[in-house]
Design a protein around this motif. Sequence first.
Motif, PDB file in Angstrom:
ATOM      1  N   UNK A 146     -48.904  86.515 -79.153  1.00 36.86           N
ATOM      2  CA  UNK A 146     -48.030  86.938 -80.247  1.00 36.86           C
ATOM      3  C   UNK A 146     -46.578  86.579 -79.952  1.00 36.86           C
ATOM      4  N   UNK A 147     -46.182  86.653 -78.682  1.00 37.83           N
ATOM      5  CA  UNK A 147     -44.823  86.276 -78.274  1.00 37.83           C
ATOM      6  C   UNK A 147     -44.545  84.830 -78.685  1.00 37.83           C
ATOM      7  N   UNK A 148     -45.473  83.949 -78.371  1.00 44.61           N
ATOM      8  CA  UNK A 148     -45.306  82.524 -78.705  1.00 44.61           C
ATOM      9  C   UNK A 148     -45.259  82.340 -80.215  1.00 44.61           C
ATOM     10  N   UNK A 149     -46.134  83.042 -80.943  1.00 45.35           N
ATOM     11  CA  UNK A 149     -46.167  82.905 -82.404  1.00 45.35           C
ATOM     12  C   UNK A 149     -44.869  83.406 -83.036  1.00 45.35           C
ATOM     13  N   UNK A 150     -44.318  84.524 -82.536  1.00 42.00           N
ATOM     14  CA  UNK A 150     -43.062  85.059 -83.073  1.00 42.00           C
ATOM     15  C   UNK A 150     -41.926  84.072 -82.813  1.00 42.00           C
ATOM     16  N   UNK A 151     -41.864  83.512 -81.613  1.00 44.33           N
ATOM     17  CA  UNK A 151     -40.830  82.518 -81.294  1.00 44.33           C
ATOM     18  C   UNK A 151     -40.961  81.330 -82.241  1.00 44.33           C
ATOM     19  N   UNK A 152     -42.189  80.930 -82.528  1.00 45.82           N
ATOM     20  CA  UNK A 152     -42.438  79.809 -83.439  1.00 45.82           C
ATOM     21  C   UNK A 152     -41.957  80.127 -84.862  1.00 45.82           C
ATOM     22  N   UNK A 153     -42.240  81.358 -85.334  1.00 44.06           N
ATOM     23  CA  UNK A 153     -41.771  81.775 -86.666  1.00 44.06           C
ATOM     24  C   UNK A 153     -40.239  81.803 -86.709  1.00 44.06           C
ATOM     25  N   UNK A 154     -39.629  82.358 -85.663  1.00 40.76           N
ATOM     26  CA  UNK A 154     -38.164  82.405 -85.604  1.00 40.76           C
ATOM     27  C   UNK A 154     -37.577  80.995 -85.622  1.00 40.76           C
ATOM     28  N   UNK A 155     -38.184  80.084 -84.848  1.00 42.44           N
ATOM     29  CA  UNK A 155     -37.705  78.700 -84.807  1.00 42.44           C
ATOM     30  C   UNK A 155     -37.728  78.091 -86.217  1.00 42.44           C
ATOM     31  N   UNK A 156     -38.861  78.264 -86.884  1.00 41.86           N
ATOM     32  CA  UNK A 156     -39.017  77.718 -88.238  1.00 41.86           C
ATOM     33  C   UNK A 156     -37.954  78.283 -89.189  1.00 41.86           C
ATOM     34  N   UNK A 157     -37.747  79.607 -89.141  1.00 45.16           N
ATOM     35  CA  UNK A 157     -36.766  80.242 -90.025  1.00 45.16           C
ATOM     36  C   UNK A 157     -35.341  79.802 -89.680  1.00 45.16           C
TER      37      UNK A 157
END
Length: 200
Positions: free
Chosen positions: A114-125
């Motif tokens: 989930x940590x990696x997925x959240x970082x990925x979402x933040x990057x995209x945003x």
Amino acid sequence: KDAKAEVERIKQEIAQLEQQKKQISIAVDVINNYLSYIFCENQRLEIQVKDEQYVILSRGRNVNPRDISVGERNIIALCYFFAKMFAGMEEKDRYKKEAMVVIDDPVSSFDIDNHIAIISVLRSQFVQLLKGNTNTRVILMSHDLQTIDDIYKVFDGINKSVSPNWKLDILMLEQNTLKPKNNIQNEYKSLIDIVYEYAK
């Protein structure tokens, strides 16, 4: 005449409420898109609107908000934040408006996936926000050095792939004063350095 005016007022009020209901449904779709991306699964955790209220489902079953983990609550809150931020906007206009986005400790109480997925979402945003309007600013706060290190890498990667480059300032709170930090070590490296210095 009064009765007709009252009927017209009530019709307008109903129309406004219907519009609000539609906006809630749109927000739910946006939130669920984020959730399915983060968990890599469509029904792992989702939000639905029932009787004009938000309801949380886990693998298709109703769950009480207090029965989900702190990490899951934080994920829902972050998804809701981004959905609310763009409420009432056309998809093509979401990132055009100048914004100042402040996010406090977005990655906490998560397992590594989930940590990696959240970082990925933040990057995209962040990419879309900063590309959409060059005056947009993002402030991210965290007590977790690993998160700061990850976000630093995200921005470093973004700056290598796009132009113009965005200025990245890292400030550490030390003795109630914000001090510029040129390099952030992740938590493990910091701890090893402390052990090494002590051993020396």
